[in-house]
Design an enzyme around this catalytic site. Structure first.
Site, PDB file in Angstrom:
ATOM      1  N   SER A 148       0.840  -1.192   0.000  1.00 13.19           N
ATOM      2  CA  SER A 148       0.000   0.000   0.000  1.00 13.19           C
ATOM      3  C   SER A 148       0.875   1.242   0.000  1.00 13.19           C
ATOM      4  O   SER A 148       2.047   1.203   0.395  1.00 13.19           O
ATOM      5  CB  SER A 148      -0.885   0.004   1.253  1.00 13.19           C
ATOM      6  OG  SER A 148      -1.584   1.225   1.402  1.00 13.19           O
ATOM      7  N   TYR A 161      -3.255  -0.145  10.506  1.00 15.38           N
ATOM      8  CA  TYR A 161      -3.230  -0.547   9.095  1.00 15.38           C
ATOM      9  C   TYR A 161      -1.868  -0.241   8.486  1.00 15.38           C
ATOM     10  O   TYR A 161      -1.276  -1.083   7.797  1.00 15.38           O
ATOM     11  CB  TYR A 161      -4.335   0.182   8.336  1.00 15.38           C
ATOM     12  CG  TYR A 161      -4.351  -0.098   6.852  1.00 15.38           C
ATOM     13  CD1 TYR A 161      -4.988  -1.228   6.355  1.00 15.38           C
ATOM     14  CD2 TYR A 161      -3.748   0.779   5.952  1.00 15.38           C
ATOM     15  CE1 TYR A 161      -5.014  -1.495   4.985  1.00 15.38           C
ATOM     16  CE2 TYR A 161      -3.773   0.522   4.586  1.00 15.38           C
ATOM     17  CZ  TYR A 161      -4.393  -0.605   4.107  1.00 15.38           C
ATOM     18  OH  TYR A 161      -4.410  -0.866   2.760  1.00 15.38           O
TER      19      TYR A 161
END
Length: 257
Positions: A148, A161
Site C-alpha cells: 500500500s 493498518y
C-alpha cells in the site's frame, strides 16, 4: 502487434487471495486476460462462486474457486493443495487479502489490532510460505504481495493498518532474501488511493476526494484496472531480475509534497 515475449504468462497457474471483489477480482481478471489459469480465494464460498461464475463467462474453465481462511495455517495448507489439484502447479501467487479499520489510536481495540495483523500480514506469511515450499521444489515462481501507499506513509486514524502494510513491505524483502536463491522472485505492488467498494465512503466524501485529487499528480483516484500492467510485469519473465521491490501505483502521490 503482439506484446514482447518477456511478458508472456500464457498457460501459467495463479492463485489470487481475497479475489471475490475489488482489487483482487480485478487482478484475477487481468491474469485471466493475460492467458493464465486462475484460482480465486476468499472465505465466503457463495461470494467466491458468484465471482467465479461471472469471470468464467469470458474465460471458461480457466477460472476456479477454492474457499479457505488465509489466517488459519491448517486451512492454508489444505487450500493450497486443493488449488494445485484443481489448476496445476502454481507459478504465480498474489497475496491480496486485506482489511481496513479506521479509528483513533487511543480508541483502537486489541481485537481489531490482532484482526488487522492476521488479515493483512499473517495471511501473506502463511500463504506465501506454503506456496513457496512448492515453488522451491520446481526452482521457479513469482509471489506478488499487495502492499500500500501506507507501507511508506500514514494518516490519522489508520496507524495499525499502516503498521501491517509496512510489515508486509519488509516481509516482501525478507522473502526475497530467503527465496531468491531458490529461483523465486517476491515483489510488491503499492496501490495509492483507489476507487473500490472498500473506499466508497471516502470517494463520496467530497472534501476528502478533492484532497486526493489535489494531492495526486495524476489528478484522480486510481482505477483497479491501473494495477493490471504492474502485476503482469511482476508475474512475467520480464521481472526475473527484479526481487524485493515495491512498485507504487499511486499516480505520483509518494513523489511530491
Amino acid at each position: 502487434m503482439s506484446s514482447h515475449p518477456s511478458f508472456d504468462i500464457t498457460g501459467k497457474a495463479a492463485q489470487v487471495t481475497g479475489s471475490s471483489r475489488g482489487i483482487g477480482k480485478a487482478l484475477a481478471a487481468g491474469l485471466l486476460d493475460a492467458g493464465c489459469t486462475v484460482v480465486l480465494n476468499g472465505r465466503d464460498a457463495d461470494a467466491l462462486e458468484r465471482t467465479r461464475s461471472e469471470l468464467a463467462a469470458g474465460h471458461g474453465d480457466r477460472v476456479h474457486a477454492v474457499a479457505f481462511d488465509v489466517t488459519d495455517p491448517a486451512a492454508v495448507a489444505a487450500g493450497v493443495a486443493r488449488a494445485e489439484e484443481t489448476a496445476g502447479a502454481l507459478s504465480i501467487l498474489v497475496n491480496n487479502t486485506g482489511a481496513q479499520h479506521r479509528r483513533p489510536l487511543l480508541e483502537f481495540s486489541d481485537d481489531d489490532w490482532h484482526r488487522l495483523l492476521d488479515t493483512n500480514l499473517t495471511s501473506a506469511f502463511l500463504v506465501g510460505r506454503e506456496v513457496a515450499r512448492r515453488m522451491a521444489v520446481r526452482g521457479h515462481g513469482k509471489i506478488v504481495n499487495i502492499c500500500s501507499l501506507q507501507s511508506e506513509v500514514a494518516r490519522p486514524g489508520i496507524a495499525p493498518y499502516a503498521a501491517t502494510k509496512g510489515g508486509l513491505k519488509m516481509l516482501t524483502r525478507g522473502m526475497c532474501a530467503d527465496l531468491g536463491p531458490l529461483g523465486i522472485q517476491v515483489n510488491g505492488i503499492g496501490p495509492g488511493y483507489f476507487d473500490t467498494e472498500l473506499t466508497s465512503a471516502l470517494v463520496a466524501d467530497e472534501e476528502f476526494s478533492a484532497w486526493v485529487r489535489r494531492r495526486t499528480p495524476a489528478g484522480r483516484w486510481g482505477r483497479v484496472e491501473d494495477l493490471i500492467g504492474a502485476l503482469v510485469f511482476l508475474a512475467s519473465p520480464a521481472s526475473d531480475f527484479v526481487n524485493g521491490q515495491i512498485l507504487y501505483v499511486d499516480g505520483g502521490m509518494l513523489s511530491v509534497l
